[in-house]
Design an enzyme around this catalytic site. Structure first.
Site, PDB file in Angstrom:
ATOM      1  N   PRO A  80     -14.329  75.811  77.239  1.00  0.00           N
ATOM      2  CA  PRO A  80     -14.014  74.436  77.063  1.00  0.00           C
ATOM      3  C   PRO A  80     -14.760  73.978  75.792  1.00  0.00           C
ATOM      4  CG  PRO A  80     -15.076  74.605  79.402  1.00  0.00           C
ATOM      5  CD  PRO A  80     -14.777  76.162  78.498  1.00  0.00           C
ATOM      6  N   ASP A 130     -26.269  81.084  68.191  1.00  0.00           N
ATOM      7  CA  ASP A 130     -25.055  81.077  68.553  1.00  0.00           C
ATOM      8  C   ASP A 130     -24.041  82.243  67.881  1.00  0.00           C
ATOM      9  OD1 ASP A 130     -25.894  79.021  69.847  1.00  0.00           O
ATOM     10  OD2 ASP A 130     -24.524  77.579  69.387  1.00  0.00           O
TER      11      ASP A 130
END
Ligand code: MEV
Length: 308
Positions: A80, A130
């Site tokens: 998402p 990340d």
């Protein structure tokens, strides 16, 4: 045609502080994003014309790592968007990897470095955690000095990060998605303003770094009780930095009676929380009852992969 598949990630400990060069631990998870790129007559993403507003990460990746020949890009994401589970890093890394696959010059380190540049351009201020996690997979430890299992060293604006592979046992972790999109750039900027204005802000960031270093020891010795306690303390410090939210606090409070520890993961603001637990069904139920969307994710996922 080249297809790249990149994993999502969760930050176990150390988000935000890592932007200042403090240690952090992140794990790749078994939710993935797939990007397929084919040469074409014009640039498009999922059939739409390439746009700065909608496709900022893809556009920045093309500017950094591609010549001007048009390509059609298809993205299918199991992550998402704005959930704190690495959707921006996964789209960046998968796009960069597929482009280098088309060029026939894929190299893991180059994709990770370019990925960090893309995030810095789009986000304004970032750390490499990340993008390194979505590229390399498994576990990533960012430290402030080189150690065993060093992968690469990245510097920017007087900050530096030693990015290491981090062998950790595979675990199931419960994620609770608030359904609210967390905006990483503004949250990172908010923490910087706090740290610039007060010594206290900087002390909180340093304390998060110390907790993360202790957390690494607990992770390596398999001490879930100790690790969970540190995660919950990390959450309290993140709340002081102003990056938690009522929705996150509600899901964390509901999870704690069934968990070793719980905290937000990623930038916060909305996005997701994680719980370390041996009772995933109870935690999922508690999250669902408070209006969150639970996922049980498995850590230790492979990094980016390429196929024709
Ligand atoms: C976001 O997933 C993690 C942050 O620490 C930002 C970054 O490291 O770039 C909040």
């Amino acid at each position: 045609m080249v297809t790249a598949s990149a994993p999502g990630k969760l930050i176990l400990m150390g988000e935000h502080a890592v932007v200042f060069g403090q240690p952090a631990i992140a794990l790749a998870i078994d939710l993935r994003l797939i990007c397929t790129i084919v040469p074409s007559a014009s640039f498009s993403v999922n059939g739409e014309p390439l746009s700065d507003r909608q496709h900022s990460y893809v556009l920045a990746a093309l500017r950094i790592a591609w010549d001007s020949s048009p390509v059609s890009i298809q993205i299918n994401s199991g992550l998402p968007s704005g959930s704190g589970l690495g959707s921006s890093a996964a789209v960046t890394v998968a796009t960069l990897a597929a482009l280098s696959g088309l060029n026939g010059d894929y190299e893991e380190e180059v994709v990770a470095r370019n990925g960090f540049e893309v995030e810095s351009v789009v986000q304004g201020r970032a750390s490499p955690i990340d993008t390194s996690t979505c590229t390399h997979g498994r576990g990533i430890l960012i430290g402030n000095s080189p150690g065993p299992d060093l992968l690469w060293h990245i510097e920017k604006d007087e900050r530096e990060w030693y990015v290491h592979n981090c062998e950790v046992p595979e675990m199931d972790i419960v994620v609770g998605y608030t359904g609210i999109i967390g905006r990483t750039g503004p949250l990172v900027a908010k923490v910087k303003r706090f740290a610039d204005r007060s010594r206290f802000g900087m002390e909180i960031i340093e304390e998060i770094g110390q907790l993360t270093t202790e957390g690494l020891r607990m992770l390596r010795t398999g001490d879930k009780v100790g690790l969970g306690e540190l995660m919950t303390r990390n959450q309290k410090l993140l709340a002081i930095l102003g990056v938690s939210s009522p929705a996150l606090n509600k899901l964390i409070r509901a999870s704690l009676p069934h968990s070793y520890g719980a905290k937000l993961t990623g930038a916060g603001g909305g996005g997701s929380m994680i719980a370390l637990t041996d009772r995933p069904a109870d935690v999922c139920e508690a999250i669902r009852k408070r209006g969150g969307v639970p996922y049980v994710v498995r850590t230790g996922a492979r990094g980016v992969t390429l196929s024709d």
